[in-house]
Design a protein around this motif. Structure first.
Motif, PDB file in Angstrom:
ATOM      1  N   ARG A  48       0.835  -1.193   0.000  1.00  0.00           N
ATOM      2  CA  ARG A  48       0.000   0.000   0.000  1.00  0.00           C
ATOM      3  C   ARG A  48       0.874   1.249   0.000  1.00  0.00           C
ATOM      4  NH1 ARG A  48      -3.554  -1.358   5.185  1.00  0.00           N
ATOM      5  NH2 ARG A  48      -1.451  -1.962   5.828  1.00  0.00           N
ATOM      6  N   ASP A  49       0.475   2.222  -0.774  1.00  0.00           N
ATOM      7  CA  ASP A  49       1.303   3.411  -0.973  1.00  0.00           C
ATOM      8  C   ASP A  49       0.791   4.558  -0.117  1.00  0.00           C
ATOM      9  OD1 ASP A  49       3.184   5.175  -1.985  1.00  0.00           O
ATOM     10  OD2 ASP A  49       1.931   5.755  -3.688  1.00  0.00           O
ATOM     11  N   PHE A  50       1.282   4.649   1.108  1.00  0.00           N
ATOM     12  CA  PHE A  50       0.924   5.758   1.988  1.00  0.00           C
ATOM     13  C   PHE A  50       2.002   6.844   1.884  1.00  0.00           C
ATOM     14  CE2 PHE A  50      -1.031   2.117   4.392  1.00  0.00           C
ATOM     15  CZ  PHE A  50      -2.353   2.457   4.097  1.00  0.00           C
ATOM     16  N   THR A  54      -0.754  -4.256  17.264  1.00  0.00           N
ATOM     17  CA  THR A  54      -1.775  -5.307  17.264  1.00  0.00           C
ATOM     18  C   THR A  54      -1.637  -6.215  16.056  1.00  0.00           C
ATOM     19  OG1 THR A  54      -3.317  -3.885  18.473  1.00  0.00           O
ATOM     20  CG2 THR A  54      -4.258  -5.754  17.298  1.00  0.00           C
ATOM     21  N   ASN A  55      -1.352  -5.630  14.890  1.00  0.00           N
ATOM     22  CA  ASN A  55      -1.195  -6.439  13.681  1.00  0.00           C
ATOM     23  C   ASN A  55      -0.024  -7.401  13.803  1.00  0.00           C
ATOM     24  OD1 ASN A  55      -3.354  -5.415  12.203  1.00  0.00           O
ATOM     25  ND2 ASN A  55      -2.149  -3.784  11.276  1.00  0.00           N
ATOM     26  N   VAL A  56       1.096  -6.928  14.323  1.00  0.00           N
ATOM     27  CA  VAL A  56       2.281  -7.774  14.458  1.00  0.00           C
ATOM     28  C   VAL A  56       2.022  -8.892  15.464  1.00  0.00           C
ATOM     29  CG1 VAL A  56       4.702  -7.832  15.169  1.00  0.00           C
ATOM     30  CG2 VAL A  56       3.855  -5.931  13.753  1.00  0.00           C
ATOM     31  N   LYS A  57       1.365  -8.578  16.564  1.00  0.00           N
ATOM     32  CA  LYS A  57       1.028  -9.609  17.542  1.00  0.00           C
ATOM     33  C   LYS A  57       0.164 -10.695  16.894  1.00  0.00           C
ATOM     34  CE  LYS A  57       1.160  -6.631  21.652  1.00  0.00           C
ATOM     35  NZ  LYS A  57       0.357  -6.039  22.756  1.00  0.00           N
ATOM     36  N   ARG A  58      -0.808 -10.277  16.098  1.00  0.00           N
ATOM     37  CA  ARG A  58      -1.707 -11.239  15.454  1.00  0.00           C
ATOM     38  C   ARG A  58      -0.920 -12.166  14.532  1.00  0.00           C
ATOM     39  NH1 ARG A  58      -4.335  -8.160  12.083  1.00  0.00           N
ATOM     40  NH2 ARG A  58      -5.431  -7.099  13.764  1.00  0.00           N
ATOM     41  N   VAL A  59       0.005 -11.601  13.755  1.00  0.00           N
ATOM     42  CA  VAL A  59       0.820 -12.391  12.841  1.00  0.00           C
ATOM     43  C   VAL A  59       1.669 -13.407  13.608  1.00  0.00           C
ATOM     44  CG1 VAL A  59       2.774 -12.282  11.251  1.00  0.00           C
ATOM     45  CG2 VAL A  59       0.898 -10.674  10.999  1.00  0.00           C
ATOM     46  N   LEU A  60       2.360 -12.959  14.644  1.00  0.00           N
ATOM     47  CA  LEU A  60       3.255 -13.842  15.395  1.00  0.00           C
ATOM     48  C   LEU A  60       2.469 -14.926  16.135  1.00  0.00           C
ATOM     49  CD1 LEU A  60       5.731 -11.184  16.850  1.00  0.00           C
ATOM     50  CD2 LEU A  60       6.097 -12.709  14.906  1.00  0.00           C
ATOM     51  N   TYR A  61       1.320 -14.573  16.667  1.00  0.00           N
ATOM     52  CA  TYR A  61       0.474 -15.532  17.379  1.00  0.00           C
ATOM     53  C   TYR A  61       0.017 -16.631  16.431  1.00  0.00           C
ATOM     54  CZ  TYR A  61      -3.421 -17.104  20.374  1.00  0.00           C
ATOM     55  OH  TYR A  61      -4.288 -17.841  21.149  1.00  0.00           O
ATOM     56  N   ARG A  62      -0.435 -16.232  15.241  1.00  0.00           N
ATOM     57  CA  ARG A  62      -0.962 -17.217  14.302  1.00  0.00           C
ATOM     58  C   ARG A  62       0.150 -18.028  13.643  1.00  0.00           C
ATOM     59  NH1 ARG A  62      -5.362 -13.318  11.224  1.00  0.00           N
ATOM     60  NH2 ARG A  62      -7.165 -13.756  12.563  1.00  0.00           N
ATOM     61  N   GLU A  84      13.806  -0.574   9.008  1.00  0.00           N
ATOM     62  CA  GLU A  84      12.863   0.197   8.186  1.00  0.00           C
ATOM     63  C   GLU A  84      12.008  -0.719   7.322  1.00  0.00           C
ATOM     64  OE1 GLU A  84      12.705   3.661   4.721  1.00  0.00           O
ATOM     65  OE2 GLU A  84      14.633   2.827   5.339  1.00  0.00           O
ATOM     66  N   VAL A  85      12.646  -1.540   6.486  1.00  0.00           N
ATOM     67  CA  VAL A  85      11.865  -2.379   5.582  1.00  0.00           C
ATOM     68  C   VAL A  85      11.161  -3.494   6.353  1.00  0.00           C
ATOM     69  CG1 VAL A  85      13.792  -3.934   5.012  1.00  0.00           C
ATOM     70  CG2 VAL A  85      11.908  -3.650   3.402  1.00  0.00           C
ATOM     71  N   TRP A  86      11.817  -4.054   7.383  1.00  0.00           N
ATOM     72  CA  TRP A  86      11.209  -5.164   8.107  1.00  0.00           C
ATOM     73  C   TRP A  86       9.942  -4.748   8.835  1.00  0.00           C
ATOM     74  CZ3 TRP A  86      11.345 -10.233   8.156  1.00  0.00           C
ATOM     75  CH2 TRP A  86      10.693 -10.903   9.197  1.00  0.00           C
ATOM     76  N   ASN A  87      10.013  -3.659   9.588  1.00  0.00           N
ATOM     77  CA  ASN A  87       8.839  -3.243  10.343  1.00  0.00           C
ATOM     78  C   ASN A  87       7.697  -2.835   9.423  1.00  0.00           C
ATOM     79  OD1 ASN A  87       9.708  -3.703  13.008  1.00  0.00           O
ATOM     80  ND2 ASN A  87      10.900  -1.822  13.012  1.00  0.00           N
ATOM     81  N   ASN A  88       8.012  -2.171   8.331  1.00  0.00           N
ATOM     82  CA  ASN A  88       6.973  -1.876   7.348  1.00  0.00           C
ATOM     83  C   ASN A  88       6.363  -3.160   6.806  1.00  0.00           C
ATOM     84  OD1 ASN A  88       6.356   0.907   6.823  1.00  0.00           O
ATOM     85  ND2 ASN A  88       8.442   1.180   6.074  1.00  0.00           N
ATOM     86  N   ALA A  89       7.207  -4.148   6.523  1.00  0.00           N
ATOM     87  CA  ALA A  89       6.736  -5.373   5.888  1.00  0.00           C
ATOM     88  C   ALA A  89       5.846  -6.193   6.807  1.00  0.00           C
ATOM     89  CB  ALA A  89       7.929  -6.205   5.421  1.00  0.00           C
ATOM     90  N   ILE A  90       6.258  -6.374   8.068  1.00  0.00           N
ATOM     91  CA  ILE A  90       5.454  -7.231   8.951  1.00  0.00           C
ATOM     92  C   ILE A  90       4.163  -6.525   9.346  1.00  0.00           C
ATOM     93  CG2 ILE A  90       6.544  -6.529  11.136  1.00  0.00           C
ATOM     94  CD1 ILE A  90       6.416  -9.548  11.902  1.00  0.00           C
ATOM     95  N   MET A  91       4.179  -5.192   9.443  1.00  0.00           N
ATOM     96  CA  MET A  91       2.934  -4.465   9.699  1.00  0.00           C
ATOM     97  C   MET A  91       2.003  -4.560   8.489  1.00  0.00           C
ATOM     98  SD  MET A  91       4.595  -1.188  11.662  1.00  0.00           S
ATOM     99  CE  MET A  91       3.058  -0.258  11.829  1.00  0.00           C
ATOM    100  N   GLU A  92       2.578  -4.515   7.287  1.00  0.00           N
ATOM    101  CA  GLU A  92       1.773  -4.671   6.067  1.00  0.00           C
ATOM    102  C   GLU A  92       1.155  -6.064   6.011  1.00  0.00           C
ATOM    103  OE1 GLU A  92       0.651  -3.125   2.059  1.00  0.00           O
ATOM    104  OE2 GLU A  92       1.064  -2.323   4.058  1.00  0.00           O
ATOM    105  N   LEU A  93       1.934  -7.069   6.411  1.00  0.00           N
ATOM    106  CA  LEU A  93       1.410  -8.436   6.421  1.00  0.00           C
ATOM    107  C   LEU A  93       0.190  -8.536   7.327  1.00  0.00           C
ATOM    108  CD1 LEU A  93       2.023 -11.341   5.387  1.00  0.00           C
ATOM    109  CD2 LEU A  93       3.237 -11.704   7.533  1.00  0.00           C
ATOM    110  N   GLY A  94       0.288  -7.927   8.510  1.00  0.00           N
ATOM    111  CA  GLY A  94      -0.844  -7.965   9.432  1.00  0.00           C
ATOM    112  C   GLY A  94      -2.027  -7.162   8.955  1.00  0.00           C
ATOM    113  N   GLY A  95      -1.770  -6.100   8.189  1.00  0.00           N
ATOM    114  CA  GLY A  95      -2.863  -5.253   7.725  1.00  0.00           C
ATOM    115  C   GLY A  95      -3.537  -5.756   6.469  1.00  0.00           C
ATOM    116  N   VAL A  96      -2.794  -6.483   5.618  1.00  0.00           N
ATOM    117  CA  VAL A  96      -3.313  -6.872   4.305  1.00  0.00           C
ATOM    118  C   VAL A  96      -3.677  -8.355   4.232  1.00  0.00           C
ATOM    119  CG1 VAL A  96      -2.684  -7.117   1.860  1.00  0.00           C
ATOM    120  CG2 VAL A  96      -2.083  -5.036   3.102  1.00  0.00           C
ATOM    121  N   ALA A  97      -2.797  -9.226   4.734  1.00  0.00           N
ATOM    122  CA  ALA A  97      -3.013 -10.665   4.591  1.00  0.00           C
ATOM    123  C   ALA A  97      -3.540 -11.320   5.857  1.00  0.00           C
ATOM    124  CB  ALA A  97      -1.707 -11.348   4.166  1.00  0.00           C
TER     125      ALA A  97
END
Length: 305
Positions: free
Chosen positions: A30-32, A151-159, A184-197
């Motif tokens: 996503r392009d913010f 919250t998104n990162v917690k959800r990803v790691l939990y699942r 920079e890229v990692w935190n953006n990526a894992i937050m994107e994973l939780g928000g999109v997938a």
């Protein structure tokens, strides 16, 4: 799998996990506007605005705020009533966030000579900046942060890795996974994973989740999480069956279709027999998760190398 210090297990091939996520993120995200800048002030504004506020509403307010107060010097000199009035008019949540942001700008100007501090510890000294926001600004502005855990990162790691619902465990696992020097890229990526997938209603296949091969929830079909207490509606779905197939192949290596079938569904056979299973596995093969090999009259499935 390699055990972390907490009661969970991260994949042994952690580099493959990292590479898959970063490649997925860089292939299209996503392009913010705050992802197109390394200005710590603009990033701080976006982070404070995004706290419990829909991103669709934040984007317009973000542009308007920076047009009105484009620098910390401009914001620091503003009348606090004007800043709070802007916050309220744009429905950005608690007005004390506007007050804290105004005070943080004054701190940057008065205590740091107009130059933003660059480390999470220093950034935490700014008014209203907690550990999450400090890590976010340090990461996205200076590539100098620890793992961001929202919250998104917690959800990803939990699942994905069965990390228990414990803040210390989430912090430990997130930092263990994050590659050195790439916050920079990692935190953006894992937050994107939780928000999109990996949202409350997961979108694993359509979003092309790069962690399906390793994900415990994808294998079991149970997509509950700390913020998703109810059993997922994926119970009995095709997506759940895909997850079970991946989980069985991870556990057993390679299996012939009639060995794999009963592990995927209890009613394997007839209309839900070999032809159905082959179609399911071909979908997984198209996604790069599974390989199929015909051996005479038998077909063997394994996880893709």
């Amino acid at each position: 799998m390699t055990e972390g210090e907490g009661e969970y297990a991260l994949p042994g091939d952690a580099d493959a996990v990292r590479d898959a996520l970063v490649a997925w993120y860089e292939d299209g995200h996503r392009d913010f506007p705050w992802r197109r800048t390394d200005d710590p002030y603009a990033i701080l504004v976006s982070e404070v605005m995004s706290q419990q506020t829909q991103l669709s509403r934040v984007e317009d307010a973000y542009h308007a705020f920076l047009e009105k107060w484009p620098t910390t010097a401009g914001l620091a000199a503003a009348d606090r009533a004007d800043v709070v009035g802007f916050w309220s008019a744009n429905s950005l949540g608690y007005n004390n966030r506007a007050k804290y942001l105004h005070e943080a700008a004054q701190q940057v100007e008065n205590d740091y000579g107009g130059e933003f501090p660059e480390t999470p510890d220093e950034l935490s000294e700014l008014m209203g900046v907690g550990p999450y926001t400090a890590n976010a600004v340090a990461s996205f502005a200076f590539n100098n942060g620890d793992a961001v855990v929202d919250t998104n990162v917690k959800r990803v790691l939990y699942r994905a890795f069965d990390v228990p619902d414990d803040d210390a465990a989430f912090e430990e696992a997130a930092n263990e996974l994050m590659p050195d020097g790439e916050s920079e890229v990692w935190n953006n990526a894992i937050m994107e994973l939780g928000g999109v997938a990996c949202g409350k209603s997961p979108n694993c296949d359509d979003a092309g989740c790069p962690w399906r091969e390793w994900c415990a929830a994808y294998a079991s079909g149970d997509f509950s999480a700390p913020d998703v207490p109810e059993q997922s509606t994926f119970e009995g779905s095709r997506r759940q069956k895909r997850g079970r197939a991946v989980g069985a192949l991870r556990e057993h290596g390679e299996l012939e279709l009639d060995e794999l079938g009963p592990r995927v569904r209890v009613d394997y056979g007839g209309d839900t027999g070999r032809e159905w299973l082959r179609g399911l596995l071909e979908d997984l093969a198209d996604d790069g998760l599974v390989e199929l090999e015909d051996r005479g009259e038998e077909t063997v499935a394994r996880l893709a190398a």
